[in-house]
Design an enzyme around this catalytic site. Sequence first.
Site, PDB file in Angstrom:
ATOM      1  N   TRP A  22    -139.915  24.453 -33.039  1.00  0.00           N
ATOM      2  CA  TRP A  22    -139.938  24.625 -31.582  1.00  0.00           C
ATOM      3  C   TRP A  22    -141.319  24.990 -31.046  1.00  0.00           C
ATOM      4  O   TRP A  22    -141.525  24.984 -29.846  1.00  0.00           O
ATOM      5  CB  TRP A  22    -138.942  25.725 -31.175  1.00  0.00           C
ATOM      6  CG  TRP A  22    -139.115  26.972 -32.007  1.00  0.00           C
ATOM      7  CD1 TRP A  22    -138.397  27.317 -33.115  1.00  0.00           C
ATOM      8  CD2 TRP A  22    -140.110  27.991 -31.846  1.00  0.00           C
ATOM      9  NE1 TRP A  22    -138.879  28.492 -33.654  1.00  0.00           N
ATOM     10  CE2 TRP A  22    -139.923  28.938 -32.892  1.00  0.00           C
ATOM     11  CE3 TRP A  22    -141.136  28.225 -30.917  1.00  0.00           C
ATOM     12  CZ2 TRP A  22    -140.730  30.071 -33.035  1.00  0.00           C
ATOM     13  CZ3 TRP A  22    -141.937  29.354 -31.075  1.00  0.00           C
ATOM     14  CH2 TRP A  22    -141.727  30.256 -32.114  1.00  0.00           C
ATOM     15  N   ASN A  23    -142.275  25.377 -31.920  1.00  0.00           N
ATOM     16  CA  ASN A  23    -143.514  25.930 -31.350  1.00  0.00           C
ATOM     17  C   ASN A  23    -144.415  24.871 -30.723  1.00  0.00           C
ATOM     18  O   ASN A  23    -145.111  25.129 -29.756  1.00  0.00           O
ATOM     19  CB  ASN A  23    -144.269  26.810 -32.367  1.00  0.00           C
ATOM     20  CG  ASN A  23    -144.672  26.086 -33.610  1.00  0.00           C
ATOM     21  OD1 ASN A  23    -144.173  25.001 -33.909  1.00  0.00           O
ATOM     22  ND2 ASN A  23    -145.582  26.671 -34.366  1.00  0.00           N
ATOM     23  N   LYS A  40    -134.765  15.245 -36.518  1.00  0.00           N
ATOM     24  CA  LYS A  40    -134.029  16.382 -35.953  1.00  0.00           C
ATOM     25  C   LYS A  40    -135.026  17.356 -35.333  1.00  0.00           C
ATOM     26  O   LYS A  40    -135.814  17.981 -36.032  1.00  0.00           O
ATOM     27  CB  LYS A  40    -133.225  17.112 -37.033  1.00  0.00           C
ATOM     28  CG  LYS A  40    -132.234  18.085 -36.410  1.00  0.00           C
ATOM     29  CD  LYS A  40    -131.909  19.272 -37.290  1.00  0.00           C
ATOM     30  CE  LYS A  40    -132.845  20.410 -37.096  1.00  0.00           C
ATOM     31  NZ  LYS A  40    -132.778  21.084 -35.787  1.00  0.00           N
ATOM     32  N   PRO A  41    -134.992  17.488 -33.989  1.00  0.00           N
ATOM     33  CA  PRO A  41    -135.882  18.469 -33.358  1.00  0.00           C
ATOM     34  C   PRO A  41    -135.292  19.867 -33.463  1.00  0.00           C
ATOM     35  O   PRO A  41    -134.118  20.023 -33.810  1.00  0.00           O
ATOM     36  CB  PRO A  41    -135.912  18.011 -31.891  1.00  0.00           C
ATOM     37  CG  PRO A  41    -134.593  17.340 -31.676  1.00  0.00           C
ATOM     38  CD  PRO A  41    -134.160  16.764 -33.011  1.00  0.00           C
ATOM     39  N   ALA A  42    -136.080  20.886 -33.143  1.00  0.00           N
ATOM     40  CA  ALA A  42    -135.567  22.261 -33.168  1.00  0.00           C
ATOM     41  C   ALA A  42    -134.523  22.430 -32.067  1.00  0.00           C
ATOM     42  O   ALA A  42    -134.644  21.838 -30.989  1.00  0.00           O
ATOM     43  CB  ALA A  42    -136.717  23.231 -32.951  1.00  0.00           C
ATOM     44  N   SER A  43    -133.522  23.264 -32.339  1.00  0.00           N
ATOM     45  CA  SER A  43    -132.442  23.397 -31.359  1.00  0.00           C
ATOM     46  C   SER A  43    -132.903  24.079 -30.073  1.00  0.00           C
ATOM     47  O   SER A  43    -132.327  23.849 -29.013  1.00  0.00           O
ATOM     48  CB  SER A  43    -131.250  24.128 -31.965  1.00  0.00           C
ATOM     49  OG  SER A  43    -131.710  25.288 -32.598  1.00  0.00           O
ATOM     50  N   SER A  83    -140.586  26.940 -41.396  1.00  0.00           N
ATOM     51  CA  SER A  83    -140.829  28.118 -42.234  1.00  0.00           C
ATOM     52  C   SER A  83    -140.860  27.754 -43.719  1.00  0.00           C
ATOM     53  O   SER A  83    -140.262  26.765 -44.150  1.00  0.00           O
ATOM     54  CB  SER A  83    -139.731  29.146 -41.993  1.00  0.00           C
ATOM     55  OG  SER A  83    -138.493  28.603 -42.371  1.00  0.00           O
ATOM     56  N   GLU A 111    -145.140  21.157 -44.113  1.00  0.00           N
ATOM     57  CA  GLU A 111    -146.166  21.927 -43.392  1.00  0.00           C
ATOM     58  C   GLU A 111    -145.496  23.251 -43.029  1.00  0.00           C
ATOM     59  O   GLU A 111    -144.660  23.301 -42.137  1.00  0.00           O
ATOM     60  CB  GLU A 111    -146.598  21.126 -42.165  1.00  0.00           C
ATOM     61  CG  GLU A 111    -147.983  21.474 -41.691  1.00  0.00           C
ATOM     62  CD  GLU A 111    -147.955  22.613 -40.707  1.00  0.00           C
ATOM     63  OE1 GLU A 111    -148.016  23.772 -41.181  1.00  0.00           O
ATOM     64  OE2 GLU A 111    -147.839  22.363 -39.505  1.00  0.00           O
ATOM     65  N   CYS A 132    -148.754  28.191 -36.666  1.00  0.00           N
ATOM     66  CA  CYS A 132    -148.923  28.434 -38.103  1.00  0.00           C
ATOM     67  C   CYS A 132    -150.391  28.551 -38.510  1.00  0.00           C
ATOM     68  O   CYS A 132    -150.704  29.074 -39.570  1.00  0.00           O
ATOM     69  CB  CYS A 132    -148.197  27.372 -38.914  1.00  0.00           C
ATOM     70  SG  CYS A 132    -148.611  25.729 -38.391  1.00  0.00           S
ATOM     71  N   GLU A 155    -146.557  36.980 -42.086  1.00  0.00           N
ATOM     72  CA  GLU A 155    -146.944  36.195 -40.915  1.00  0.00           C
ATOM     73  C   GLU A 155    -146.431  36.872 -39.639  1.00  0.00           C
ATOM     74  O   GLU A 155    -145.268  37.289 -39.576  1.00  0.00           O
ATOM     75  CB  GLU A 155    -146.341  34.785 -41.062  1.00  0.00           C
ATOM     76  CG  GLU A 155    -146.839  33.791 -40.043  1.00  0.00           C
ATOM     77  CD  GLU A 155    -146.297  32.363 -40.295  1.00  0.00           C
ATOM     78  OE1 GLU A 155    -145.313  32.203 -41.028  1.00  0.00           O
ATOM     79  OE2 GLU A 155    -146.887  31.427 -39.722  1.00  0.00           O
TER      80      GLU A 155
HETATM   81  P1  ADP Z   1    -138.906  28.049 -37.022  1.00  0.00           P
HETATM   82  O1  ADP Z   1    -137.546  28.276 -36.423  1.00  0.00           O
HETATM   83  O2  ADP Z   1    -139.714  29.261 -37.209  1.00  0.00           O
HETATM   84  O3  ADP Z   1    -139.630  26.885 -36.418  1.00  0.00           O
HETATM   85  P2  ADP Z   1    -137.428  27.060 -39.216  1.00  0.00           P
HETATM   86  O4  ADP Z   1    -137.899  26.675 -40.562  1.00  0.00           O
HETATM   87  O5  ADP Z   1    -136.307  28.044 -39.130  1.00  0.00           O
HETATM   88  O6  ADP Z   1    -138.703  27.601 -38.498  1.00  0.00           O
HETATM   89  O7  ADP Z   1    -137.005  25.803 -38.379  1.00  0.00           O
HETATM   90  C1  ADP Z   1    -137.765  24.618 -38.367  1.00  0.00           C
HETATM   91  C2  ADP Z   1    -136.812  23.456 -38.239  1.00  0.00           C
HETATM   92  O8  ADP Z   1    -135.974  23.433 -39.391  1.00  0.00           O
HETATM   93  C3  ADP Z   1    -135.894  23.549 -37.039  1.00  0.00           C
HETATM   94  O9  ADP Z   1    -135.684  22.240 -36.546  1.00  0.00           O
HETATM   95  C4  ADP Z   1    -134.643  24.120 -37.637  1.00  0.00           C
HETATM   96  O10 ADP Z   1    -133.491  23.798 -36.900  1.00  0.00           O
HETATM   97  C5  ADP Z   1    -134.634  23.423 -38.990  1.00  0.00           C
HETATM   98  N1  ADP Z   1    -133.820  24.096 -40.033  1.00  0.00           N
HETATM   99  C6  ADP Z   1    -133.536  25.401 -40.153  1.00  0.00           C
HETATM  100  N2  ADP Z   1    -132.754  25.625 -41.224  1.00  0.00           N
HETATM  101  C7  ADP Z   1    -132.536  24.415 -41.812  1.00  0.00           C
HETATM  102  C8  ADP Z   1    -131.824  23.955 -42.976  1.00  0.00           C
HETATM  103  N3  ADP Z   1    -131.164  24.789 -43.766  1.00  0.00           N
HETATM  104  N4  ADP Z   1    -131.843  22.631 -43.245  1.00  0.00           N
HETATM  105  C9  ADP Z   1    -132.542  21.786 -42.459  1.00  0.00           C
HETATM  106  N5  ADP Z   1    -133.228  22.144 -41.385  1.00  0.00           N
HETATM  107  C10 ADP Z   1    -133.237  23.431 -41.042  1.00  0.00           C
END
Ligand code: ADP
Length: 480
Positions: free
Chosen positions: A151-152, A175-178, A229, A250, A284, A384
């Site tokens: 999401w950042n 798949k984008p961040a929720s 992460s 990354e 990051c 971090e």
């Molecule tokens: P942040 O939320 O700090 O950006 P995350 O690693 O939690 O870091 O999330 C990065 C992306 O990975 C997001 O799109 C998140 O929805 C997705 N994500 C989180 N957990 C999982 C998982 N178990 N499998 C696949 N994707 C995931």
Amino acid sequence: MTFPEVHNQLFINGEWVDGSNEAVEVKNPSTGEVIGKIAQGGTKETAEAIAYAAGAFTSWSTTDPKERASVLHRIGTLIENNLDRLALIMTLEQGKPLSQSKAEVQSSADSFHWSAEEARRLYGRVIPAPNGQHFMTVHQPIGVVGAITPWNFPSNMIARKIAPALAAGCTVVLKPASATPYSALALAELFEEAGLPKGAANIIMGKSSDIGKELTSNDTVKKITFTGSTEVGQILNEQAASTLKKVSMELGGHAPFIVFDDADLDQAVSSLVRAKFRNNGQVCTCPNRIFVQKSVKQAFTEKLLVAMKDVKVGLGIEDETVGPLINEEAREHIEDQIKDATSKGATVLVGGKRPEDTKFANGPFYEPTVLDGVTSDMDIYYIETFGPVIPLIEFDTDDEVAEAANDTEFGLASYFFSKNIARISRFSAALEYGMVGVNSMAISQAETPFGGIKHSGFGRENGEEGIREYVYTKSVCMHD
Ligand code: ADP
């Protein structure tokens, strides 16, 4: 502020479709207001999108690179033409100040233009061979790519994956961040408008673990690219091992920022303030451990405190230096680090608390902070931060700071300030990082390879290397 009209469904094979799960709300982190509801898919929709992407791969991978380049240039130009709209969408769903959103959207356009150019220059080699034989290499698109983004940087993290993948001839399921789906969907609208073939880029929202599982275990997907992460990167890497996919990761960073006694202190201060508070420290590559040589520590700190007077908090839309953090959990993480550091002897020189103005009451805001006297027994030294905190650490010698800078599991970005050429040369080599900024924070642009080592991951985005992540090298050995 009204939220612009953007599709809120999954984008599969060029169609906008509802998902099999219940839609979820997306909120503006500055105000807590609901800006919309987003359709949610899962394993089923991911598998469907993969199948369509595989269908589209047959023709897209054999499309003339010049034609692929034209489509990508058109996307880049459409992004530029829609810059204000895309930036507003980003600021309202992610919280970053509007001018930073505009800069990010521009960098997404750059990724498409750069990748378009790379599509036509994906050269192989002719290798010297015995008389009568001919050896050469060609780069072939690897196949369907599964991409997961954070999401950042809700636009550029997508652009720097999708653009080189498409340039190479691959097709993508993303798949984008929720927290930030609208920036992804607004880009997909432009893919359509630019004439990208159906199924070449698909966007799935839903439960990340289900989508991630399908992307990593489905044998049709040949490559996984992830930004996020380190913890999630490790899970995805393990899952992808079952089908032996090519992977790039990354992940997190904990960048050192080193100021030597021969540095231009004004340059170092203004660079630090700009980079540290960009996206409220949720980057990051953000400078997280600020090492300042003892003899210039006081002068540096005085200049920093003057510069901090211009660092202001505002709602994203007000376009001040920093907006809100992404969520309450992120704010609590920072508060925990500050509490831990001060309990062990660090002092707060600026900030160190939530802003008091009532207009900040509905979002996870935190005052830009300077923390002095940080030492290696504090959490902030190794973990971090992902927030607006400058922790000052004093050092004496080059050897001491080289060891301290490398004393982390991460190895993404690093920065140092010095005008001494011998020191610059020695130190650039000594830093165990994928990227080094010398008297500069500008380490991320379409032209230069971006990525880390150690627990920051592997693989590169941008630069000539970016597109290579989406191809395999084939040797062709001929006899006449
Ligand atoms: P942040 O939320 O700090 O950006 P995350 O690693 O939690 O870091 O999330 C990065 C992306 O990975 C997001 O799109 C998140 O929805 C997705 N994500 C989180 N957990 C999982 C998982 N178990 N499998 C696949 N994707 C995931």
